[in-house]
Every structure is written in structure tokens, then in C-alpha cells.
Design a protein around this motif. Structure first.
Motif, mmCIF file in Angstrom:
data_model
loop_
_atom_site.group_PDB
_atom_site.id
_atom_site.type_symbol
_atom_site.label_atom_id
_atom_site.label_comp_id
_atom_site.label_asym_id
_atom_site.label_seq_id
_atom_site.Cartn_x
_atom_site.Cartn_y
_atom_site.Cartn_z
ATOM 1 N N TRP A 250 27.596 12.418 -32.496
ATOM 2 C CA TRP A 250 27.650 12.702 -31.064
ATOM 3 C C TRP A 250 26.153 12.657 -30.723
ATOM 4 O O TRP A 250 25.848 12.235 -29.440
ATOM 5 C CB TRP A 250 28.350 13.711 -30.581
ATOM 6 C CG TRP A 250 30.011 13.601 -30.480
ATOM 7 C CD1 TRP A 250 30.938 13.988 -31.062
ATOM 8 C CD2 TRP A 250 30.479 13.091 -29.076
ATOM 9 N NE1 TRP A 250 32.112 13.517 -30.733
ATOM 10 C CE2 TRP A 250 31.996 13.089 -29.452
ATOM 11 C CE3 TRP A 250 29.826 12.874 -27.944
ATOM 12 C CZ2 TRP A 250 32.713 12.840 -28.297
ATOM 13 C CZ3 TRP A 250 30.692 12.520 -26.911
ATOM 14 C CH2 TRP A 250 32.102 12.433 -27.184
ATOM 15 N N LYS A 251 25.327 13.477 -31.191
ATOM 16 C CA LYS A 251 24.113 13.502 -31.202
ATOM 17 C C LYS A 251 23.227 12.227 -30.987
ATOM 18 O O LYS A 251 22.620 12.052 -29.933
ATOM 19 C CB LYS A 251 23.224 14.175 -31.989
ATOM 20 C CG LYS A 251 21.643 14.777 -31.472
ATOM 21 C CD LYS A 251 21.105 15.668 -32.685
ATOM 22 C CE LYS A 251 19.485 15.993 -32.417
ATOM 23 N NZ LYS A 251 19.109 16.920 -33.768
ATOM 24 N N ILE A 252 23.638 11.349 -31.899
ATOM 25 C CA ILE A 252 22.961 10.115 -31.850
ATOM 26 C C ILE A 252 23.326 9.233 -30.401
ATOM 27 O O ILE A 252 22.587 8.582 -29.696
ATOM 28 C CB ILE A 252 23.150 9.329 -33.158
ATOM 29 C CG1 ILE A 252 22.618 9.927 -34.207
ATOM 30 C CG2 ILE A 252 22.874 7.615 -32.856
ATOM 31 C CD1 ILE A 252 23.143 9.386 -35.751
ATOM 32 N N GLU A 253 24.624 9.168 -30.258
ATOM 33 C CA GLU A 253 25.301 8.673 -28.971
ATOM 34 C C GLU A 253 24.730 9.088 -27.675
ATOM 35 O O GLU A 253 24.168 8.368 -26.880
ATOM 36 C CB GLU A 253 26.872 8.698 -28.963
ATOM 37 C CG GLU A 253 27.336 7.930 -30.141
ATOM 38 C CD GLU A 253 27.495 6.632 -30.128
ATOM 39 O OE1 GLU A 253 27.018 5.986 -29.212
ATOM 40 O OE2 GLU A 253 27.974 5.704 -30.998
ATOM 41 N N ILE A 254 24.596 10.375 -27.637
ATOM 42 C CA ILE A 254 24.078 11.055 -26.467
ATOM 43 C C ILE A 254 22.671 10.683 -26.236
ATOM 44 O O ILE A 254 22.051 10.299 -25.029
ATOM 45 C CB ILE A 254 24.358 12.635 -26.359
ATOM 46 C CG1 ILE A 254 25.822 12.823 -26.239
ATOM 47 C CG2 ILE A 254 23.632 13.223 -25.301
ATOM 48 C CD1 ILE A 254 26.214 14.184 -26.369
ATOM 49 N N LYS A 255 21.730 10.752 -27.331
ATOM 50 C CA LYS A 255 20.244 10.451 -26.911
ATOM 51 C C LYS A 255 20.232 8.966 -26.661
ATOM 52 O O LYS A 255 19.373 8.461 -25.869
ATOM 53 C CB LYS A 255 19.641 10.772 -28.364
ATOM 54 C CG LYS A 255 18.080 10.624 -28.051
ATOM 55 C CD LYS A 255 17.396 10.945 -29.431
ATOM 56 C CE LYS A 255 15.693 10.902 -29.126
ATOM 57 N NZ LYS A 255 15.129 11.174 -30.305
ATOM 58 N N MET A 256 21.008 8.248 -27.344
ATOM 59 C CA MET A 256 20.695 6.696 -27.023
ATOM 60 C C MET A 256 21.278 6.500 -25.682
ATOM 61 O O MET A 256 20.472 5.613 -24.940
ATOM 62 C CB MET A 256 21.910 5.875 -27.955
ATOM 63 C CG MET A 256 21.677 4.378 -27.888
ATOM 64 S SD MET A 256 22.552 3.609 -29.032
ATOM 65 C CE MET A 256 24.305 4.018 -28.940
ATOM 66 N N LEU A 257 22.183 6.979 -25.149
ATOM 67 C CA LEU A 257 22.565 6.791 -23.728
ATOM 68 C C LEU A 257 21.599 7.514 -22.714
ATOM 69 O O LEU A 257 21.164 6.724 -21.636
ATOM 70 C CB LEU A 257 23.952 7.646 -23.414
ATOM 71 C CG LEU A 257 25.067 6.789 -24.170
ATOM 72 C CD1 LEU A 257 26.244 7.463 -24.049
ATOM 73 C CD2 LEU A 257 25.496 5.370 -23.375
ATOM 74 N N LEU A 258 21.122 8.571 -23.024
ATOM 75 C CA LEU A 258 20.204 9.281 -22.041
ATOM 76 C C LEU A 258 18.907 9.120 -22.090
ATOM 77 O O LEU A 258 18.271 9.218 -21.170
ATOM 78 C CB LEU A 258 20.272 10.702 -22.097
ATOM 79 C CG LEU A 258 21.581 11.536 -21.558
ATOM 80 C CD1 LEU A 258 22.972 11.027 -22.069
ATOM 81 C CD2 LEU A 258 21.479 13.122 -21.822
ATOM 82 N N GLY A 259 18.252 8.443 -23.324
ATOM 83 C CA GLY A 259 17.148 7.912 -23.348
ATOM 84 C C GLY A 259 15.958 8.933 -23.962
ATOM 85 O O GLY A 259 16.371 10.274 -24.344
ATOM 86 N N ASP A 260 14.752 8.391 -24.133
ATOM 87 C CA ASP A 260 13.697 9.330 -25.134
ATOM 88 C C ASP A 260 13.031 10.192 -23.901
ATOM 89 O O ASP A 260 12.225 11.018 -24.614
ATOM 90 C CB ASP A 260 12.879 8.109 -25.466
ATOM 91 C CG ASP A 260 13.693 7.529 -26.807
ATOM 92 O OD1 ASP A 260 14.449 7.998 -27.389
ATOM 93 O OD2 ASP A 260 13.154 6.292 -27.109
ATOM 94 N N ASP A 261 13.103 9.887 -22.699
ATOM 95 C CA ASP A 261 12.301 10.865 -21.755
ATOM 96 C C ASP A 261 12.778 12.277 -21.698
ATOM 97 O O ASP A 261 13.757 12.591 -20.973
ATOM 98 C CB ASP A 261 12.258 10.211 -20.358
ATOM 99 C CG ASP A 261 11.312 10.816 -19.557
ATOM 100 O OD1 ASP A 261 10.666 12.035 -19.887
ATOM 101 O OD2 ASP A 261 11.350 10.471 -18.271
#
Length: 435
Positions: A250-261
């Protein structure tokens, strides 16, 4: 004001037959067909509903609605106008309840009508704000208001009264935005202007519209019941939350969607015990978690404190959020959409919160076949538009709220609920939209 109301009544009493003759002459069979088509489409298929035509006049709308099979009530201040309408109804063998009354003070119980309609009335009202509030009172929760108007270079107006009365009409010449605002200020939600392209108008520079609003079903009493349900069950929900769910994935998916900023301001609406907001804060986003239930938020706060995470937790319903416009870069939610009694109203509110270019991510578990999940009492469950809804329904709601680039993406790397294998018919989806 009373003198003006009396003058209006007398004006229509004297001119009732003349007014009716004019409409009879100018309405062709083709016109009537288009009007009935528009009414049926916007009122709906249920012929058991109670419909009230306010400012019914000689019955132009009421008579057609009755012919379509709806249970009709006609309200007008003028006895003369109602008498003409009653004669038409008798000649057609139609049963209509005629009520002589000012449309701002209708002798009718609260929440007693399913639909209120009017035609060429809004601009004639001396106090449209009070009239709309009265119609709101009379409508049932979920009931519709349909205000039929003409809009053009001069708005919806003629000259029916003496100049001193005409000068007191707030909506004379009003445009669509002003009419929409009037309904919103009276408490209506999902307000929109629907153009009736097929229906001709005697003036070439004007077009017919329906200004449509809905009396929301999300009443304070309903919110209290929902809040109490989650307060009572917060502990059990927290104990079970995350079961069969891979938190790292879930953490991987959320970060990928929300971005690095990580400077992005994120609000997780309907955060519950904090599943998504805790992940977002762990990644490093500036996170706010919002929920209606104090009990659920208490568990989220405890978890955040244990992990030394900084999250701004707010108690609020998700349809009316106490932040100014354009306060956030990202709005998220998980397992929330199907639980909403007014999903469009909620998504419009989330759109308001976002900066231009801001993004919405709604995580929803989609499963083909019957939906057995049940959180609320049956009357609430029956009022949930997106319970068991297909992917297309979620996309339509988000588009209707004003979002662009809307899509639903299956998240096949996330384990579905209840431990089954992920398939496109049984998996988590993220519904994305951009402001």
C-alpha cells in the motif's frame, strides 16, 4: 409587501383566461410532446411520487404532469388562475389537488412532497430566497426542485405588473448563475442548469432551462446516527483494519500515485482509524486526516503518537469541510465512496479544497456480484447510491463534480478484501481526477 401580494393576486384573477388563451394558442402538439418528454426525464419514472407545481397558474405544467401519471398538487395565489386550471383538469378527467396559497407559505406538512416544479415563476417572486426555503421545507429528503425558466440576453422576465412591483423583483432579468446561487443559498445541493434544446421559445434570444436542485439526504440526524455507529465500533474496526492487506505494498502504491514532492499538502477524508493518513505521513507528506467519528480519530491519533508522526486530525463530515478554497494539493480516501449518501456533493466539496492542478485519489474495492458488506441500518444502506456500483458509476460522479482526466485503475498488486486472489472483478481500484 401585503399590498403588493394583493395586487399580484388581483392582476392574475383579472387576466387568467387571457393568459390561458395565449398559452393554448402558442403551444403546438409538437411543443407539448417535447414538454412532456422533458418533464418525464427530469421527474423520473416513479408515478407514485407526490408532485407540487408552485405558481401553477392555469395548469400548463400540472396538467401535463398529471397526464404522465404523477400525483399532482397545484398551488397558486390566484383563484381565477386555479379555476381555469380546474376546468381543464375536469375536462380531461384528471385528478389534481388545487390549493390557493402564496408560494412562500404553503399549507403543507414538512417533507411531504417528492418533487416541486414551477415554470416562469422565479423572476416574478418578491422574495425568492424565502420561497426556495419554503419549497426546501416541503420537499422530502432527496426530493427534487425543478425551476423552469427562460434565459437569454434579458434573463427570464416580462412585464406583468406595475412598475413599483417590477422594481422589487430580485430575479427579474437574472442569469443562470444567479438562479443557481439562489437554490444553493436555500440549502439545495447538486444544483445545475439543464438546457431544454428541443423546446422553442417565442423570443429568439432566449432558451428554456431547468434549474434543478436536490434536497440532500444527509441531515444532521442522519450524520449523528452514522457518527454514533463508528464511535461504538471504532475499537473493533481498528482491531480488524489491515487484515489481509499488505501495508508495505500500500505504501508503494500510494507513493507512486502521490509523487515524490513531500511538500504537497494532503488531506485524507473519511480517514477512519488512519490507515491511509498514517501511510502518507510515514512517507513524509504534510498530512491532514478528517473523519466524522471522534472514536475513530482517537485510534488514529494514538497510532500517530506511537509512531511519532505529525498529522493534523480534524473532526468533520466529508461533505462540508472547514477549510478555505484551494487549501490542499491532494485529496485521498479509502473505502469511503460507497458509504456516502450524497457522493456528488462530497466530491464537489473535495474539488473546492484542491488547488488548480490538484489531484483526487479514491481507493475503492470493486467486486462483481452481490455486495454483502453492511455498516449501517437498512434505511441508510438503501440510500447509498454507490453501494455495489460498477467502475463507470464512480468515474461518472467524479467527472460530474468537475474533475478532468478521470480514470479508474485496477491495483492488481494489492491483495483484495477477504483474502481472495485479485482479478479485475475483485480488486482494489484507484479513481483519479485532476482539478
Amino acid at each position: 409587501m401585503n399590498n403588493m401580494i394583493q395586487a399580484v393576486e388581483e392582476r392574475w384573477d383579472v387576466n387568467a383566461q387571457k393568459y390561458d388563451n395565449r398559452h393554448q394558442v402558442n403551444t403546438t402538439p409538437e411543443d407539448k410532446e417535447y414538454w412532456m418528454e422533458a418533464l418525464a426525464e427530469n421527474i423520473g419514472p416513479d408515478k407514485n411520487i407526490k408532485l407540487m407545481d408552485v405558481g401553477a397558474g392555469t395548469g400548463f405544467i400540472t396538467l401535463m404532469a398529471a397526464e404522465l401519471g404523477y400525483q399532482c398538487h397545484a398551488v397558486d395565489i390566484s383563484s381565477g388562475m386555479l379555476e381555469v386550471a380546474r376546468n381543464h383538469a375536469n375536462n380531461k378527467g384528471l385528478r389534481i389537488d388545487f390549493i390557493k396559497s402564496n408560494v412562500e407559505n404553503i399549507p403543507c406538512d414538512d417533507a411531504s412532497m417528492d418533487v416541486i416544479v414551477n415554470r416562469h415563476v422565479m423572476w416574478t417572486l418578491l422574495n425568492p430566497a424565502e420561497a426556495c426555503k419554503e419549497w426546501f421545507r416541503v420537499l422530502k429528503n432527496g426530493g427534487k426542485l425543478l425551476c423552469i425558466v427562460t434565459i437569454g440576453s434579458m434573463g427570464d422576465s416580462c412585464n406583468h405588473y406595475s412598475q413599483d412591483i417590477e422594481d422589487q423583483l430580485p430575479l427579474k432579468g437574472a442569469d443562470g448563475n444567479k438562479l443557481i446561487d439562489t437554490l444553493i443559498e436555500a440549502g439545495f445541493s447538486n444544483v445545475e442548469a439543464i438546457k431544454l434544446d428541443k423546446i422553442r421559445n417565442m423570443s429568439d434570444d432566449k432558451s428554456w432551462y431547468i434549474i434543478k436542485g436536490v434536497k440532500g439526504v444527509t441531515t444532521p440526524a442522519l450524520l449523528e446516527r452514522i457518527e454514533n455507529r463508528w464511535n461504538v465500533n471504532a475499537g473493533r474496526y481498528n482491531d480488524n483494519h489491515g487484515k489481509n492487506e499488505n501495508l508495505e505494498q500500500w505504501k508503494i502504491e500510494i507513493k507512486m500515485l502521490l509523487g515524490d514532492d513531500l511538500t504537497k499538502k494532503v488531506i485524507d477524508v473519511g480517514t477512519g482509524t488512519g490507515f491511509v493518513s498514517l501511510i502518507e505521513a510515514t512517507i513524509g507528506y504534510q498530512t491532514t486526516g478528517l473523519d466524522l467519528s471522534v472514536g475513530m480519530l482517537d485510534y488514529a491519533k494514538q497510532d500517530a503518537d506511537t509512531r511519532n508522526l505529525k498529522i493534523n486530525f480534524i473532526k468533520s463530515c466529508v461533505e462540508t469541510i472547514p477549510f478555505t478554497d484551494e487549501s490542499f494539493d491532494i485529496v485521498t480516501n479509502k473505502s469511503l465512496m460507497w458509504t456516502l449518501t450524497e457522493p456528488l456533493k462530497a466530491v464537489v466539496e473535495w474539488h473546492r479544497l484542491l488547488v488548480p492542478g490538484g489531484k483526487l485519489f479514491c481507493f475503492v474495492h470493486i467486486k462483481d456480484g452481490p455486495v454483502h458488506s453492511s455498516h449501517y441500518e437498512q434505511d441508510i444502506e438503501d440510500s447509498l447510491p454507490l453501494k455495489g456500483a460498477p467502475v463507470s458509476a464512480f468515474i461518472d460522479v467524479i467527472k460530474s463534480a468537475g474533475f478532468s482526466h478521470v480514470e479508474g485503475i485496477p491495483l492488481m498488486n494489492l491483495p483484495p478484501m477477504h483474502g481472495a486472489e485479485a482479478t479485475e472483478g475483485n480488486c482494489w481500484y484507484v479513481f483519479k481526477g485532476e482539478k
